[in-house]
Write a protein that holds these residues in place. Sequence first.
Motif, short mmCIF file in Angstrom:
data_model
loop_
_atom_site.label_atom_id
_atom_site.label_comp_id
_atom_site.label_asym_id
_atom_site.label_seq_id
_atom_site.Cartn_x
_atom_site.Cartn_y
_atom_site.Cartn_z
N GLY A 46 -2.52 62.03 57.28
CA GLY A 46 -3.70 62.60 57.92
C GLY A 46 -5.00 62.34 57.18
O GLY A 46 -6.07 62.68 57.68
N MET A 47 -4.91 61.74 56.01
CA MET A 47 -6.12 61.47 55.22
C MET A 47 -6.89 60.29 55.79
O MET A 47 -6.34 59.44 56.51
N ASP A 48 -8.15 60.24 55.45
CA ASP A 48 -8.96 59.07 55.76
C ASP A 48 -8.28 57.83 55.17
O ASP A 48 -7.85 57.85 54.01
N TYR A 49 -8.20 56.77 55.95
CA TYR A 49 -7.45 55.57 55.52
C TYR A 49 -7.97 55.02 54.20
O TYR A 49 -7.19 54.68 53.30
N ALA A 50 -9.28 54.93 54.09
CA ALA A 50 -9.87 54.35 52.87
C ALA A 50 -9.52 55.19 51.64
O ALA A 50 -9.18 54.66 50.58
N LYS A 51 -9.59 56.53 51.81
CA LYS A 51 -9.28 57.42 50.69
C LYS A 51 -7.80 57.34 50.33
O LYS A 51 -7.43 57.30 49.15
N ARG A 52 -6.96 57.32 51.34
CA ARG A 52 -5.52 57.24 51.10
C ARG A 52 -5.16 55.94 50.38
O ARG A 52 -4.40 55.94 49.41
N LEU A 59 -0.97 52.94 41.49
CA LEU A 59 -0.29 51.71 41.10
C LEU A 59 -0.96 51.03 39.90
O LEU A 59 -0.28 50.43 39.07
N ARG A 60 -2.29 51.15 39.80
CA ARG A 60 -3.02 50.39 38.80
C ARG A 60 -3.31 51.16 37.51
O ARG A 60 -3.56 50.56 36.48
N GLU A 61 -3.27 52.49 37.57
CA GLU A 61 -3.61 53.28 36.39
C GLU A 61 -2.38 53.98 35.85
O GLU A 61 -1.38 54.14 36.52
N ASP A 62 -2.47 54.41 34.60
CA ASP A 62 -1.37 55.14 33.96
C ASP A 62 -1.58 56.64 34.13
O ASP A 62 -2.68 57.12 34.39
N LYS A 63 -0.48 57.39 33.96
CA LYS A 63 -0.51 58.85 33.83
C LYS A 63 -1.06 59.57 35.06
O LYS A 63 -1.64 60.64 34.95
N ILE A 64 -0.87 59.01 36.25
CA ILE A 64 -1.31 59.68 37.47
C ILE A 64 -0.10 60.26 38.20
O ILE A 64 0.95 59.63 38.31
N VAL A 65 -0.25 61.49 38.69
CA VAL A 65 0.78 62.14 39.49
C VAL A 65 0.34 62.12 40.95
O VAL A 65 -0.73 62.64 41.29
N MET A 66 1.13 61.50 41.81
CA MET A 66 0.81 61.44 43.23
C MET A 66 1.56 62.56 43.96
O MET A 66 2.78 62.65 43.88
N VAL A 67 0.82 63.41 44.64
CA VAL A 67 1.41 64.47 45.46
C VAL A 67 1.36 63.99 46.90
O VAL A 67 0.28 63.69 47.41
N ALA A 68 2.51 63.92 47.56
CA ALA A 68 2.55 63.20 48.84
C ALA A 68 3.60 63.74 49.78
O ALA A 68 4.53 64.44 49.39
N THR A 69 3.41 63.40 51.05
CA THR A 69 4.48 63.56 52.03
C THR A 69 5.36 62.31 51.92
O THR A 69 5.03 61.37 51.19
N ILE A 70 6.46 62.28 52.67
CA ILE A 70 7.35 61.12 52.57
C ILE A 70 6.72 59.86 53.15
O ILE A 70 7.32 58.79 53.12
N ALA A 71 5.49 59.97 53.69
CA ALA A 71 4.77 58.77 54.14
C ALA A 71 4.49 57.83 52.97
O ALA A 71 4.21 56.65 53.16
#
Length: 618
Positions: free
Chosen positions: A277-283, A291-303
């Motif tokens: 449901g997020m804006d495509y550019a932001k998503r 993918l490009r940075e270290d130490k990031i936690v992604m909170v996501a739906t199974i999408a």
Amino acid sequence: MSEIVSEPVSGRVHEQQSKALHILETVFGYSSFRGQQAEIVQHVVQGGDALVLMPTGGGKSLCYQVPALVRDGVGVVVSPLIALMQDQVDALAEVGVRAAFLNSTQTFDEAMQIERRVRSGDLDVLYVAPERLMTPRCLDLLEAAHISLFAIDEAHCVSQWGHDFRPEYIKLSVLHERFPNVPRIALTATADQQTREEIIHRLQLEDARQFVSSFDRPNIRYQIVEKANGRKQLLDFIESEHPDDAGVVYCLSRKKVEETAEFLKQSGINALPYHAGMDYAKRTANQSRFLREDKIVMVATIAFGMGIDKPDVRFVAHLDLPKSIEGYYQETGRAGRDGLPANAWMAYGLQDVVQQRRMIAESEADETFKRVLGVKLDAMLGLCETLHCRRVRLLDYFGQHGQQACGNCDICLSPPVSFDGTLMAQKLLSTVYRVEQRFAAGHVLDVLRGIDGERVKQWRHDQLSVFGIGSEYGEAEWRAVLRQVIALGLLTVDHENYSSLKLTEEAKPVLRGEQKIQLRQYQKPVKPKRTSSKSNYTETDLSTEEQTLFDKLRWWRVETARKHNVPAYVIFHDATMREIAKAKPSSLDDLRGVTGVGEKKLETYGTEIIALIQEISE
């Protein structure tokens, strides 16, 4: 006569094997194939169709990339992952493979240029989305080109019973009909027997050879905890075990994704949200940062997640119960692709069961499909409530029977206390019966525990013989029992009648005392003690000098990846840089022998790496 015929065939096979191994070494930088890779590659190179089941991180992509380079023509990879095609193409370009993609993100002129390269034979590998592939224009393009093979990635998407069904995948049987002489290789990390049969049927792979690797991911530690305060428990888990690591947190709803990401961010965790449901550019920007940075936690739906190649995801956490073991296995498999230790953590409670049952009941699917979903959910509940090794239970689901306890899941490391729960179950089942199977969990537990609230009095349930028969236990203990009783199939939740609890046929022998049941004793959730995340990596410990070099290489990789606009792991995996740090190669020839360093990367980065090593050594 037979000997004369067999010699050239044998010679050709030997030549193909030598060429495949040469490509593996010089292009991809690996000295040998792993597991069944060599057998799969040889089968496809010789023109055979294949169905490959291999766990995430097992090296599926090499099973079609190497044959595509050995055989004449362009290898066409069907992938549902438009957002990741660019990274996959960039990774191949880094090792000197001529790769491109065709999808809806391109302009008409960009697509025309790629089409010209396909026709002229100027590409080794072409990625294409299934929707694009099925257009008459694309099919005509492929018929006009010389195709070496078709690789159907994430093949489980063809299954209508599966967790990632894509309707356009069903149409891919056209490849067999229009290109009968081009070998096809279907690949997936997740497929139970029913899904495998559906893949074979729908993609017309009845004559394909099946290659089924072990589903075991021994580097992943499975842990499922009783949900008390899910977000706080998640934060404690991250802070204690993965304070500086990349990870993925899965939530069921978009709202929960946003709230959880904000909560972690406010708590000092570098967290980003991701949902459809997020804006495509932001998503897309958030995915790119992950993918490009270290130490990031992604909170996501199974999408989010399918096809994610990031090798150093150290944990996958679930704040909501997955719908099936296939979904759980697929999602947790995104951790530890590099083979190093990783965690699969989940907080799970009674409300998760109720919520999933409601979603099935309220879906627009037909009754047959709902039954299938119910069976899959029951298997997932069985994994959560098991008293025995989770890994054994997981592998058993995928038909890999007879495994030994792993010694590396929460059940093995801290065995639960089991007890004869027959009496507690009888009290619970009797209460459900006495309130006429018309009330939800909260009301039933109030009656059971003797809580004489307004609603209990209104229905005069405080006058029942079962009122207060479970008062010696708290709500948390009874919820744990209720969850297990539902998982055992003694109770079900009726979502057409206000989520009321109902007895099943299986409950009768327990109520009559004809059948005993074992339950897991409730354990109050405890805050995990903070440990160094580095403690997980004892087998890759580096000396002080080697660690200094490794850190320098990581900084160099970050800057190089930024210049090339690719994820850091596309330059080199951590495992390759660890090997460099240990070997300290002093020449290009020395560097050539390091795993993951092919000729193109040696040519592109070799001189810089040798100079960096010499600089530190001086």
